[in-house]
Design an enzyme around this catalytic site. Structure first.
Site, PDB file in Angstrom:
ATOM      1  N   GLU A  75      -1.226  -8.914  12.416  1.00 43.56           N
ATOM      2  CA  GLU A  75      -1.044  -8.579  11.001  1.00 43.56           C
ATOM      3  C   GLU A  75       0.414  -8.229  10.688  1.00 43.56           C
ATOM      4  O   GLU A  75       0.931  -8.547   9.621  1.00 43.56           O
ATOM      5  CB  GLU A  75      -1.945  -7.379  10.643  1.00 43.56           C
ATOM      6  N   ASP A 104       0.745  -1.253   0.000  1.00 41.94           N
ATOM      7  CA  ASP A 104       0.000   0.000   0.000  1.00 41.94           C
ATOM      8  C   ASP A 104       0.783   1.318   0.000  1.00 41.94           C
ATOM      9  O   ASP A 104       0.810   2.038  -0.975  1.00 41.94           O
ATOM     10  CB  ASP A 104      -0.976  -0.004   1.182  1.00 41.94           C
TER      11      ASP A 104
HETATM   12  C1  6A9 Z   1     -10.419  -1.734   4.080  1.00 41.17           C
HETATM   13  C2  6A9 Z   1     -11.800  -1.381   6.088  1.00 41.17           C
HETATM   14  C3  6A9 Z   1     -13.688  -2.805   8.836  1.00 41.17           C
HETATM   15  C4  6A9 Z   1      -3.760  -4.667   3.466  1.00 41.17           C
HETATM   16  O1  6A9 Z   1      -4.667  -8.688   4.076  1.00 41.17           O
HETATM   17  C5  6A9 Z   1      -5.456  -8.002   3.181  1.00 41.17           C
HETATM   18  C6  6A9 Z   1      -4.772  -6.745   2.682  1.00 41.17           C
HETATM   19  C7  6A9 Z   1      -3.465  -7.096   1.976  1.00 41.17           C
HETATM   20  O2  6A9 Z   1      -3.738  -7.763   0.785  1.00 41.17           O
HETATM   21  C8  6A9 Z   1      -2.636  -5.879   1.654  1.00 41.17           C
HETATM   22  O3  6A9 Z   1      -1.405  -6.262   1.134  1.00 41.17           O
HETATM   23  N1  6A9 Z   1      -4.545  -5.827   3.808  1.00 41.17           N
HETATM   24  C9  6A9 Z   1      -2.415  -5.048   2.892  1.00 41.17           C
HETATM   25  O4  6A9 Z   1      -1.667  -3.912   2.587  1.00 41.17           O
HETATM   26  C10 6A9 Z   1      -5.810  -5.439   4.479  1.00 41.17           C
HETATM   27  C11 6A9 Z   1      -6.698  -4.637   3.579  1.00 41.17           C
HETATM   28  C12 6A9 Z   1      -7.996  -4.256   4.181  1.00 41.17           C
HETATM   29  C13 6A9 Z   1      -8.767  -3.352   3.264  1.00 41.17           C
HETATM   30  C14 6A9 Z   1     -10.154  -3.141   3.722  1.00 41.17           C
HETATM   31  C15 6A9 Z   1     -11.779  -1.579   4.608  1.00 41.17           C
HETATM   32  C16 6A9 Z   1     -12.638  -2.411   6.757  1.00 41.17           C
HETATM   33  O5  6A9 Z   1     -13.164  -1.880   7.921  1.00 41.17           O
END
Ligand code: 6A9
Length: 803
Positions: free
Chosen positions: A763, A566
């Site tokens: 995480e 990100d």
């Molecule tokens: C946003 C908010 C309850 C971010 O693990 C999933 C992803 C990865 O693929 C990515 O590489 N995470 C990492 O940078 C989490 C992404 C969550 C986005 C959702 C909405 C929800 O509120």
């Protein structure tokens, strides 16, 4: 004995596979043994089958000690920071079942859910049962009152979806409640006729002297029925509350606020069983309790009994343990029992994260010209275009996948899934490949797969609207190809045809499976090369071997979400002439994997063509992206004077060609990368490799998501490569070995320490303190720790210090 026999039948159906199978056999077997599961991982405990309109079941509970807190204490969906002292599966495999413990500090009770399946009987996934047990936590009042509700809903719209309580109509009408076991009957097109029995169970029922006790004695079970459309049916908690309200309002009127029944009586449903697609079955207990829920279909010869359930749970745990210790036995210095226990739990939670999702989703298929991102300042134009477009509802699709985190991201993420499947592939090749197949079925005609799968209302309810829309020009790292490459490598092992534990782990079946998947893989590869192309023509250098050069679409000045990293710093400001080293590395990885697959299935021309592209990518990675002065790989961009320059922010990006396995172990550039990796002023920390160099100007700044924290997925890739180099004779071997030994130790200790102190996997981990941070209960790619522990300990000089 009967249970043991049945279990042996179950095991033998798994191991009597012929050496070669038709894919249809594979699909039938998969449907049968994977039909039922805890496939609603967004819930503390939820069961459904792998079918769109399938029954949806879930557990709700709360302590009922006062009138105010009950509405907040009712548990259903997994939530962060809700007073949970840890929860999750201690053992679990969707093919057989497992045990979960929920340490509910807020409600002062530990709930265990022991789930077993018997797929040997009948065609529709057989029968299953779950034992739900409550044990007051230390320090809880001895007479702790709890109310427990099992919810059963049938979204089937075929007209057969009605659920009905079985029994003598007269007894059912008794407003005092039902005695003994409660049986709910239903029928739908997939399951046929079925029965769900909620047993009377064991446990003390609270007594009291308020006159209401006479009218609804608490040793009874209360059933409330209602009917809802599919749009509402998933909203179980609000529906339960509205049912409770029907019982509560008259009590207030009747008794007045000063003489209300005690809370555990007050919060009981009116017993009104009927025909409807939503049934709540409620019980009230004092202290410890247990009861079972047993599912059986009309075609299965019999339902599991309470005695069998007990034996089966033990058998499931024993066989899990045995298999686990063969496959993932932690190696020194992680020989202690606590590592084995953590490893089993992490892995069980990874499998427990597997869900079946179905529903419509939202996209923007306007293909607005701005989305080409050809102009300077393109991010403002694309933002404008996005705000003009009315997103489209796409047709419902299904997806079988694991998820990053049950409380926070209970849905499929494309690049996360490749990491999830690495340990799963070791455990159950057929399961992992079924999930890969499920993902590739989502591909569109162009070759795009949406990064985040938010399917249906229930999934959307967790995501703010602006994040729901998927864009067909946004990519995400193609990690599923890593799984296929590992699969191909497994197939190359000489004794693979003797392995009878899996249908797809032999060469002939693999041919069929891969041939069927191949056109989709190729389509995705070509889509990637086409849509994420870089404007390499504008780089005025004669040196480049080919036109290979790539750029993620979807950048803003602060973020590049499609890359998965990100907020990792990139060229500033964004520029259409940027080239991203990670994008090209991933395409190189795809090319390598696809070339191997094409060779394996006899697509010779393709293999040759893709092989050439692979070579060109590997060459251009060095020519375009290697920075000799910095000693790392860097993004490239054309700056305002039309000169091409490197944009070097040392961190994960700098290591990409190495991480995805595109460098030879003897490559002298690896020595330079190792120097950066192991330098405490750059990437090295005592807890793992930092996402960004400590010396970078952006280190720890702004959102600080991928700007210093330690991520386990990237660290796992690094560790894998280090191991490979450490095991290959050459100039980098000795140094790689040292770095490997310390890094493996640091990473596992970090995850283990946070696990011990918080009860959770996280995480990411803090590079200064090692503490777990951001999303709690992140048992997605953090579960790669299982594999890290099982990796060889290379420090064989002298006695090992056990941790
Ligand atoms: C946003 C908010 C309850 C971010 O693990 C999933 C992803 C990865 O693929 C990515 O590489 N995470 C990492 O940078 C989490 C992404 C969550 C986005 C959702 C909405 C929800 O509120």
């Amino acid at each position: 004995m009967a249970a043991l026999l049945r279990f042996l039948v179950l095991v033998s159906t798994v191991i009597t596979f012929a050496t070669c199978v038709d894919l249809e056999d594979y699909e039938r077997a998969t449907n049968q043994s994977l039909f039922w599961g805890a496939y609603r991982p967004n819930l503390y405990f939820g069961i459904r089958p792998r079918t769109p309109d399938g029954l949806q079941m879930g557990l709700l509970w709360s302590k009922v000690e006062d009138y105010e807190s009950v509405q907040h204490n009712f548990r259903y969906t997994c939530e962060q920071h809700a007073g949970m002292a840890g929860y999750g599966w201690d053992r679990y495999d969707p093919r057989t079942g497992g045990i979960q413990t929920i340490h509910d500090a807020g409600n002062e009770i530990d709930i265990t859910t022991s789930f077993v399946k018997d797929t040997s009987d009948g065609e529709n996934g057989g029968t299953w049962a779950v034992r739900i047990k409550g044990t007051p936590r230390p320090g809880a009042p001895e007479d702790l009152k709890s109310t427990v509700v099992f919810s059963i809903a049938s979204p089937s719209t075929s007209g057969l979806g009605g659920l009905e309580v079985d029994g003598d109509p007269k007894l059912l009408q008794d407003t005092k409640g039902l005695e003994g076991d409660v049986v709910i009957k239903g029928e739908d097109p997939t399951l046929g006729q079925y029965k769900i029995t909620v047993t009377e169970g064991k446990g003390k029922r609270p007594m009291h002297t308020h006159p209401s006790a006479e009218e609804k004695p608490l040793d009874r079970t209360f059933v409330a029925t209602s009917t809802f459309g599919a749009e509402q049916l998933w909203q179980t908690r609000p529906i339960l509350f509205s049912q409770l309200k029907l019982a509560i309002d008259p009590q207030i009127e009747r008794w007045g606020n000063d003489n209300l029944p005690p809370p555990f009586q007050f919060f009981t449903l009116n017993n009104k069983p009927g025909v409807g697609n939503q049934q709540f079955v409620q019980k009230v207990f004092e202290g410890a309790f247990e009861f079972d829920v047993v599912f059986s279909s009309a075609e299965s010869s019999k339902a599991l009994t309470v005695e069998e359930l007990t034996t089966d749970i033990n058998t499931v745990v024993k066989s899990f343990d045995k298999k686990f210790e063969q496959l993932f036995q932690p190696q020194a210095p992680f020989k202690g029992d606590k590592y084995l226990e953590m490893s089993k739990a992490l892995f069980s939670n990874l499998l427990g994260g597997i869900g079946y999702f179905h529903g419509d989703w939202v996209s923007d298929r306007s293909y607005a010209p701005e989305y080409e991102e050809e102009n300077e300042g393109f991010w403002d134009e694309t933002a404008d275009a996005r705000s003009r477009v009315v997103p489209k509802r796409e047709e419902p699709v299904e997806l079988f996948t694991s998820i990053p985190s049950r409380p926070f991201f209970p849905r499929g993420f494309l690049w996360d899934e490749g990491f999830h499947l690495m340990p799963v592939l070791d455990w159950d090749v057929d399961l992992a490949l079924n999930i890969v197949q499920s993902w590739f079925k989502l591909i569109d005609e162009d070759g795009w797969i949406a990064r985040e799968q938010i399917l249906g209302e229930e999934a959307r309810s967790k995501v703010p609207q602006e994040f729901q829309v998927q864009y067909p020009h946004y990519a995400n790292p193609p990690t599923l190809f890593l799984i296929l490459t590992t699969y191909i490598d497994k197939l190359a092992l000489s004794d693979v045809n003797k392995d009878k534990t899996s249908l797809l782990l032999n060469k002939e079946s693999a041919q069929k499976y891969l041939s069927e998947l191949y056109p989709l893989l190729k389509r995705h590869y070509e889509w990637f090369r086409r849509t994420q192309q870089g404007e390499i023509e504008t780089y005025d250098r004669e040196a480049f071997s080919s036109k290979e050069g790539y750029r993620w679409r979807g950048r803003t000045p602060t973020h590049c979400l499609p890359s998965g990293l990100d907020d990792y710093p990139r060229a500033q400001p964004p520029h259409p002439g940027e080239l991203h080293v990670d994008a090209m590395s991933w395409i190189g990885l795809m090319a390598q994997s696809l070339r191997k697959i094409a060779t394996f299935i006899g697509e010779k021309d393709d293999a040759k063509k893709i092989g050439k592209q692979e070579e060109a990518i590997i060459k251009n990675l060095d020519e375009l992206h290697w920075d000799e002065r910095a000693g790392v790989y860097c993004d490239a961009t054309i700056d305002q004077y039309e000169e091409d320059v490197h944009v070097c922010h040392k961190g994960y990006i700098s290591l990409f060609p190495f991480m995805v396995g595109l460098m030879k172990p003897e490559d002298p550039k690896i020595a330079k990368l190792l120097a950066v990796i192991s330098d405490p002023n750059e990437l090295w920390s005592d807890y793992g490799i930092r996402s960004l160099s400590k010396s970078d100007e952006h280190y720890g700044s702004a959102e600080n998501y991928w700007r210093s924290p330690i991520w386990i997925n990237m660290n796992y890739l690094i560790l894998q490569r280090l191991l490979e180099v450490a095991q290959t004779k050459g100039p980098n071997q000795a140094r790689a070995k040292e770095v490997y030994i310390s890094l493996r130790k640091n990473l596992v200790s970090t995850v283990s320490k946070a696990w011990d102190s918080t009860g959770f996997a996280w995480e990411q981990y803090n590079p200064e303190t090692g503490e777990g941070q951001r999303t709690q209960h992140f048992t997605g790619w953090t579960s790669l720790t299982v594999k890290m522990m099982a990796m060889p300990d290379l420090s064989n000089d002298g006695p090992k210090d056990e941790l």
